[in-house]
Structures are given as structure tokens and as C-alpha cells.
Enzyme design. Structure first.
Site, PDB file in Angstrom:
ATOM      1  N   CYS A 169      -0.150  14.032   6.924  1.00 16.09           N
ATOM      2  CA  CYS A 169      -0.939  12.986   7.564  1.00 16.09           C
ATOM      3  C   CYS A 169      -1.730  12.188   6.552  1.00 16.09           C
ATOM      4  CB  CYS A 169      -1.879  13.607   8.578  1.00 16.09           C
ATOM      5  SG  CYS A 169      -2.594  12.395   9.679  1.00 16.09           S
ATOM      6  N   CYS A 202      -5.012  11.490  14.484  1.00 13.90           N
ATOM      7  CA  CYS A 202      -5.983  12.570  14.627  1.00 13.90           C
ATOM      8  C   CYS A 202      -7.366  12.039  14.956  1.00 13.90           C
ATOM      9  CB  CYS A 202      -6.052  13.411  13.376  1.00 13.90           C
ATOM     10  SG  CYS A 202      -4.948  12.947  12.082  1.00 13.90           S
ATOM     11  N   ARG A 220      -2.903  19.620  12.587  1.00 20.01           N
ATOM     12  CA  ARG A 220      -2.331  19.692  11.252  1.00 20.01           C
ATOM     13  C   ARG A 220      -2.961  20.792  10.427  1.00 20.01           C
ATOM     14  NH1 ARG A 220      -2.878  15.421  12.428  1.00 20.01           N
ATOM     15  NH2 ARG A 220      -0.896  15.034  13.411  1.00 20.01           N
ATOM     16  N   HIS A 257     -11.367  14.127  14.299  1.00 22.87           N
ATOM     17  CA  HIS A 257     -12.473  13.750  13.420  1.00 22.87           C
ATOM     18  C   HIS A 257     -13.744  13.506  14.227  1.00 22.87           C
ATOM     19  CE1 HIS A 257     -10.289  13.717   9.691  1.00 22.87           C
ATOM     20  NE2 HIS A 257      -9.333  12.992  10.226  1.00 22.87           N
ATOM     21  N   CYS A 280      -2.058   7.804   7.505  1.00 29.57           N
ATOM     22  CA  CYS A 280      -2.654   7.326   8.738  1.00 29.57           C
ATOM     23  C   CYS A 280      -3.527   6.104   8.608  1.00 29.57           C
ATOM     24  CB  CYS A 280      -3.502   8.419   9.331  1.00 29.57           C
ATOM     25  SG  CYS A 280      -2.603   9.929   9.430  1.00 29.57           S
ATOM     26  N   CYS A 302      -7.958   7.995  10.960  1.00 30.40           N
ATOM     27  CA  CYS A 302      -6.549   8.289  11.133  1.00 30.40           C
ATOM     28  C   CYS A 302      -6.080   7.812  12.492  1.00 30.40           C
ATOM     29  CB  CYS A 302      -6.381   9.795  11.025  1.00 30.40           C
ATOM     30  SG  CYS A 302      -4.807  10.369  11.580  1.00 30.40           S
ATOM     31  N   SER A 351      -4.533  17.757   5.498  1.00 27.72           N
ATOM     32  CA  SER A 351      -3.520  17.321   4.538  1.00 27.72           C
ATOM     33  C   SER A 351      -4.026  17.392   3.103  1.00 27.72           C
ATOM     34  CB  SER A 351      -3.019  15.914   4.876  1.00 27.72           C
ATOM     35  OG  SER A 351      -2.321  15.964   6.107  1.00 27.72           O
ATOM     36  N   GLU A 381       0.826  -1.199   0.000  1.00 25.92           N
ATOM     37  CA  GLU A 381       0.000   0.000   0.000  1.00 25.92           C
ATOM     38  C   GLU A 381       0.860   1.249   0.000  1.00 25.92           C
ATOM     39  OE1 GLU A 381      -4.005  -0.668  -0.442  1.00 25.92           O
ATOM     40  OE2 GLU A 381      -2.954   1.212  -0.171  1.00 25.92           O
TER      41      GLU A 381
END
Lengths: 567, 162
Positions: free
Chosen positions: A545, A64, A478, A68, A548, A61, A501, A14
């Protein structure tokens, strides 16, 4: 002839963030930022209960999570016009503050300091010299020769056993590493100390957010922390006093170590105030609401165009139209079907993957714009905005930072130096100190409000028939984060997260203007294309970020970073 | 006091099989009752935040999706005798994962003395909250393996009464 390099921090199965640069005569002339991972949280949320959205979004993430959760409940509350009890605001604000401090400390010491600090060189430093330097820089009691020596011994142990461990990935001995062994040793000592302090402040999040690593206490309409000063099972005065102790301990570290280290690195690497400005339209939002409606905030935010601090336009409430109408996302250069430029409420998420096309589509990240222009988000945007708004603590800590750097560099360094790679680190440490002051204020406000006999923490949401639209923003570590929700008959119809990001790592926009990462890399020197430390310095300064959402243990291979040089 | 055993499931539940570790912990919590010395944590995608949970842990069980040459749905159970071997090179900045967590724990002298990895090889990492059937089966296999391992260590595990 221009040389092309690709920095691709991917695992074998990935990918996350890939940076392509063209280098000519030792300078970057062109750059592309490509998010290599498709994220379709929006599709998972459609049809679900809006009260549950935050539980899913906080899994986007690994660092973070709380942000969220906060943006999500704010978006649904905004759609319902639902007020939030004062205690709930204070508790959320304390989570926001503690999480932000945790994140900034970890970002500087554990995720980016080693772009500037050479751990192997630290082995050659003299503990006595490092201690003398440390004592000259700040009154921090833990700059003792004894403690520094112990850290050096520990490091020697790692290197002696052939295992640099977490330090294995550094570009040690790189020609762009400029600190003396003593400075490297002092910084390495603080690297270890920072591990202790990030744990302390993270404990505040854990206590308020309940025990598990993902916070459990959020709710649309408030928080699920019953307050009862006398009961053991709820948020008691005893627990609140313990939180205060933790907050106090971390404050000294921020002001006497973190800010000082950043100032020292800024002074020793003064060149880096000239690189990395990139996009100088700055967008941040106010946060730490002090009323139930979200119209009064402890920390201001707003928009600055073309780096002109005087042009600051504030964003004033959770319903601010200037903000709500200004945000769009474009997909001309992103792997989605079409080439539209739309408001988040009107977006659709239909993936369409192609090759990496330099002039076509090349990223999973969309390209957000504010009133048609790319904007940089993050602590620098936030600090410049707060500074422009005349926010007292921001002005005070920014001035301390600039004075310290000027003293160490032996030359006057002004606020314009902040538009740079190193400036983003400086702004982040200033914001960390500002958050700390605010966190103490929130703690006091919560105590006072409980003292007045107000124990309310939750207002029940009611979902009317028909369609409602909401937006929740949050000034995350961020940068500015916004969640956009469309609710139909009590179910989620559309949901978009416009994450920090995305603003910074976005590809060229619908007018082909480069995003902040891309623009900030142009003009950076690259001493050795095989070891593009300079690229990492600038990209890391944003606290990116994208990586994540996936992490897999890889027991068979260690190689995950590849640097390819393409002639 | 009895040795503390931490069962840590990690992964991202929004990416199908990537969440296998978390799903295994959820299933353990649902199906069994554990004595107080056993702590089960849904670590999600967290990294350094988990450091505090390692304090005073004698045995750490990590359940996670792994990269492997073995086919999807395979289960790999290994004692990590030499955890630093798992430290990986990494520049991906917000990616402090389990390997980094262990590396930092080692530096802080709080690395649990015994670490066992229960690895599951994923098939499908696309966005979605359902696991593929073969990984679902692997999760069930891991759940039983964890219970068996605890049993071998003399730790009582009871069935949950519902």
C-alpha cells in the site's frame, strides 16, 4: 552472470514502489524495495489541534482511510488517558470489521488473483465443466452453469471489442500460469461476484461512518453517532437490522467462495508454499476492544520470533509497554538526513534525497524494527498470533483451510506452509472469516447494550497544560498500524505514523538486515525476466500500500508500468 | 424523476495541487445551492468504494488533477466518449483509481451514459494543504465551468446565501 531487473510501477510524474532484483540462473539472488514517494504528513500535523488529526490522517491513503482515522483517535485518547464509551467501541469495531472484510475481498479478487488466474484462458473454459468443479468444491448456489456462461459471454464481449479493460495488464499465457481453462473460468466468475459482495460490506462502513466515502463519525473520545432507537435521523434499530442483513449475505461468500478459491489456488500452485517466507518475525496487535479502557479484546495479537509459533508473546492493552518500547525506525538506508535509529516519539523528518545507492540510501520508506529486528506484519502475522493465543475462530478457520488444501492437493499440508507467498493469501482469507464472526459479535453487543438503555457514544476530551505522549495501534487489513503523538499545551508537537507497508516494504535496516519484501523475494524463480510475474506474486501477497497517496488521471498515456532489464 | 447528476471531485488534499478536484467540490458546495438531482461527492483518493455512487447516475462529472502535456494551471474539459480508452495498465496494487472505477462500472453495466472530465494540470505535488496560485485559479475556472454545464443542461443552480 547475474541480470538485474527493475519493476517500477510509476506514472510519468510520480513513482511509488520500485523493486530491483538480481537474477542468476532463473532465481532471484538479491532484492531491493524502494518507496519512491515522500510522504510528510507529520509536518502537516505539527501545531494543529489533536482532535483534528484523524481528519488529515485518513487522507493519507485511498483504501485505508478508516484505519488512519481509528489509529489517530486512539493515539490522542491514549495520550489523555481518555476512556471510550462501550457503544463507541462497538461502532468503531464494526467499521473496522466491515472495512477489513471489504479490503481482503478486494485485495484477493481484484488486486492479486490475476497473478494466478489467466483471464484469456478462461474464455476457453467450459461453463459446464467449471460448474461441475465449483459444485464439487462448495455448496455455493451461484456456481451454476448458467451464471458461469453469462460471465464468459461478458468476457468474450470485452475481448471481442479489443478492450480487455481492467484485464489489460495481465501476463496472459505466461508459462507460470498453471490453472486449467475451467478453473480459470470459475475464478473469473467469482471475480465478478466479488464485486457485488465488496459493495454490500462497504455499505456497512458507509451507513455507520455517514454517507460520504470518508467516514465522518470519528471523534477523539468516541463516535459522533447519536443513538436513539426512535428517531429517524440517528442510528435506529431499523438501520442496524439492515446492516445485519448485509453482514449475513457477505458471510456465505467468504466461507463458501473466498476461502475455497484460495485453497484451490494454493493446492494447484503448491510450489508457492516453498517461496516467499522472508522475514519470519511476526508482529500483530490485539483489536476489537470490548471494554472502555482497551484492556480486553475480541481478537488477540502479539509477537512471534523466528517463525516459532510457540514463542508467541501477547500484547495485552493499548498501554502495553512491551509494544511501546519495542518499536523503532531507522534511516540508514532511507532518504532522510542522518543514520539514526529512534523511537517514533523522538523522530524528526528531514528529507535528504540521493541517487539509488545499492549499499547506501535508496528508499523514502524508513526501516522499522521491533526490539532491533525486522518484522513482518499483516494477516499472516495476525493469524499466526491469534492461532498461538488459542483464539477459537482462528483455529477453526485455519484448520478448515489446511484440510481443504490437503484434500485438493492430495497431501497433508500443515501450518508451516503458511510461511510463504501463497500462505499470506490463505491467512488473509482466514482472517476475513474471523473478522466476519467478530463483526456479528460486535453487532450483537451493540444491540444488547442499547437494549440495556445505554445510549452514550462520546466522552469529552480535556487537554491539560504541559506535554502528553500517546500511541494508538490498530490491526489494519494490511497489518499492524501505529500512530504516535506528542501533545504540548493542547497542540500537536510531533506525530508519526508507522504504517504496515513501512514494516513490510522497508529497506535494509541499520544492521543491514533486509526488510520483509526484500527477504521474501530471494530464491523465487523467474521464468522470464521481461515478464517478472513471480516478483508480482510475492510482492502482491503482502497487499502493498505505498501507492495510495497519489492518483492522477492520465488521458494521454496508458503506460505506467515499466520493467527494465539491466544486464 | 429528473436525471441524476453526480459531480465527483477526487484527489489527495495532502499533496497540494493533487487535491484540486476535492477543492473544486468544496467550493461548489460553499458557493452554490443545487437541486436534489445533483449530488456532489468529495471522493478523496477512494477508488472502488465509489462504485455505489454511480448507480442510476445519468451524467457523471469528474473533477481531477490530470497528467498532461499542457502547462500547469491548464483546464481540460472533455466528454469521455470512449471511457475504456482511459483504462490504464496498472500493477501498482493499491491503486484502484478513477480509471479502474470506470472499468469496473462498465463491467457491471452501471457506467453512467454521459461522462465529462474537468481536468486540471497540477504544478506542485509536494506535501502540503495549500494549492499553488495558478491551480487555485484553475479550480475557480472549473467551478464556473461546472455551473455553466449544468445550466446548459437546464439544471438550476442558485447562489448560496450566507
Amino acid at each position: 552472470m547475474a541480470k538485474r531487473i527493475v519493476v517500477d510501477p510509476i506514472t510519468r510524474i510520480e513513482g511509488h514502489l520500485r523493486i530491483d532484483c538480481e537474477i542468476d540462473n532463473g532465481r532471484i539472488t538479491k532484492a531491493w524495495s524502494s518507496g519512491q514517494m515522500w510522504r510528510g504528513i507529520e509536518l502537516i500535523l505539527q501545531g494543529r489541534d489533536p482532535r483534528d488529526a484523524w481528519i488529515f490522517t485518513q487522507r493519507i491513503c485511498g483504501v485505508c482511510t478508516t484505519v488512519h482515522a481509528i489509529a489517530s483517535v486512539r493515539a490522542v485518547e491514549n495520550a489523555l488517558n481518555l476512556e471510550v464509551p462501550l457503544n463507541a467501541q462497538y461502532i468503531r469495531n464494526m467499521i473496522v470489521g466491515a472495512h477489513g472484510i471489504f479490503d481482503h475481498i478486494v485485495h484477493f479478487y481484484h488486486l492479486s488473483a490475476l497473478d494466478w488466474v489467466d483471464i484469456v484462458s478462461a474464455l476457453k473454459g467450459s461453463p459446464k465443466g467449471a460448474a461441475a468443479l465449483g459444485q464439487q468444491l462448495s455448496p455455493w448456489p451461484r456456481n451454476s452453469e448458467q451464471e458461469i456462461k453469462a460471465v464468459q459471454e461478458k468476457l468474450k464481449g470485452f475481448v471481442g471489442s479489443g478492450q480487455l479493460g481492467i484485464f489489460a495488464s495481465g501476463y496472459w499465457g505466461h508459462p507460470a500460469m498453471k490453472l486449467s481453462p475451467d478453473v480459470n473460468l470459475l475464478a473469473a466468475t467469482h471475480y465478478f461476484q466479488a464485486l457485488e459482495y465488496q459493495r454490500k460490506i462497504n455499505k456497512v462502513v458507509a451507513i455507520l461512518g455517514s454517507k460520504t466515502p470518508h467516514i465522518q463519525n470519528m471523534a477523539v473520545g468516541g463516535v459522533a453517532n447519536p443513538i436513539n432507537p426512535d428517531s429517524q435521523s440517528t442510528l435506529t434499530i431499523e438501520r442496524l437490522l439492515y446492516i445485519k442483513t448485509l453482514i449475513d449475505e457477505v458471510g456465505d461468500f467468504i466461507k463458501n467462495v473466498y476461502m475455497v478459491d484460495v485453497a484451490a489456488i494454493g493446492a494447484f500452485y503448491a510450489d508457492w508454499t516453498k517461496y516467499g517466507a522472508g522475514v519470519t518475525n511476526y508482529l500483530s496487535v490485539p483489536d476489537m476492544p470490548l471494554d472502555t479502557k482497551g484492556t480486553v479484546f475480541d481478537l488477540p495479537g502479539g509477537y512471534i520470533g523466528d517463525g516459532k509459533v510457540g514463542s508467541f508473546k501477547p500484547i495485552t492493552s493499548f498501554n502495553d509497554d512491551f509494544f511501546k518500547q519495542g518499536v523503532k525506525e531507522g534511516i540508514k538506508h532511507s532518504w532522510y538526513k542522518g543514520d539514526w535509529d529512534r523511537h517514533p516519539w523522538e523522530e524528526e523528518t528531514v528529507p535528504q534525497h540521493t541517487d539509488f545507492q545499492d549499499n547506501g540510501k535508496y528508499s523514502w520508506v524508513k526501516s522499522p524494527t521491533f526490539n532491533g529486528k525486522p518484522a513482518q506484519v499483516g494477516p499472516l502475522a495476525n493469524v499466526l498470533g491469534m492461532y498461538a493465543a488459542g483464539h477459537g475462530p482462528t483455529k477453526r478457520y485455519t484448520d478448515i483451510m489446511l484440510e481443504t488444501v490437503s484434500k485438493l492437493a492430495g497431501a497433508k499440508v500443515g501450518i508451516e506452509a503458511l510461511h510463504s507467498t501463497i500462505g499470506r493469501h490463505a491467512a488473509r482469507s482466514v482472517r476475513c472469516a474471523v473478522l466476519h464472526d467478530s463483526l456479528l459479535g460486535q453487532w450483537q453487543s451493540l444491540m444488547d447494550n442499547i437494549g440495556r438503555g445505554d445510549y452514550a457514544t462520546f466522552n469529552q476530551p480535556v487537554f491539560p497544560k504541559g506535554e502528553q505522549r500517546g500511541m494508538g495501534f490498530h490491526e489494519a487489513p494490511r497489518g499492524m498500524l501505529s500512530h504516535w503523538v506528542v501533545i504540548q499545551d493542547g497542540k500537536i508537537k510531533n506525530y508519526q505514523c508507522v504504517v504496515p507497508s513501512t514494516w513490510n516494504a522497508g529497506p535494509r535496516n541499520n544492521n543491514d538486515a533486509p526488510g520483509p519484501y526484500e527477504a521474501s523475494l530471494v530464491g523465487n524463480p523467474v521464468a522470464d525476466p521481461e515478464k517478472p510475474l513471480e516478483v508480482l506474486r510475492t510482492v502482491h501477497s503482502f497487499d502493498p500500500c505505498l501507492a495510495c497517496a497519489i492518483h492522477l488521471l492520465d488521458p494521454e498515456s496508458r503506460e505506467i508500468v515499466t520493467v527494465r532489464t539491466v544486464a | 424523476m429528473a436525471d441524476k447528476i453526480l459531480v465527483l471531485g477526487v484527489g489527495n488534499v495532502l499533496l497540494s495541487d493533487e487535491g484540486a478536484g476535492v477543492r473544486a467540490v468544496e467550493q461548489l458546495q460553499r458557493s452554490y445551492v443545487f437541486s436534489p438531482q445533483v449530488e456532489l461527492i468529495d471522493g478523496g483518493t477512494m477508488g472502488l468504494d465509489l462504485l455505489g455512487y454511480l448507480d442510476d447516475t445519468s451524467h457523471l462529472f469528474i473533477i481531477d488533477a490530470i497528467v498532461s502535456s499542457k502547462p500547469p494551471g491548464s483546464v481540460v474539459i472533455e466528454k469521455l466518449l470512449d471511457p475504456p480508452a482511459y483504462f490504464r495498465q496498472k500493477i501498482s496494487p493499491h491503486q484502484i483509481g478513477i480509471s479502474e472505477l470506470l472499468a469496473v462500472a462498465a463491467m457491471q453495466d452501471c457506467l453512467p451514459p454521459s461522462i465529462t472530465l474537468f481536468g486540471i494540470v497540477p504544478l506542485d505535488l509536494s506535501t502540503g494543504i495549500e494549492m499553488s496560485p495558478m491551480v487555485n485559479a484553475a479550480v475557480e475556472q472549473v467551478v464556473l465551468a461546472v455551473v455553466e454545464e449544468l445550466d446548459l443542461m437546464g439544471v438550476k443552480v442558485g447562489a448560496a446565501s450566507c
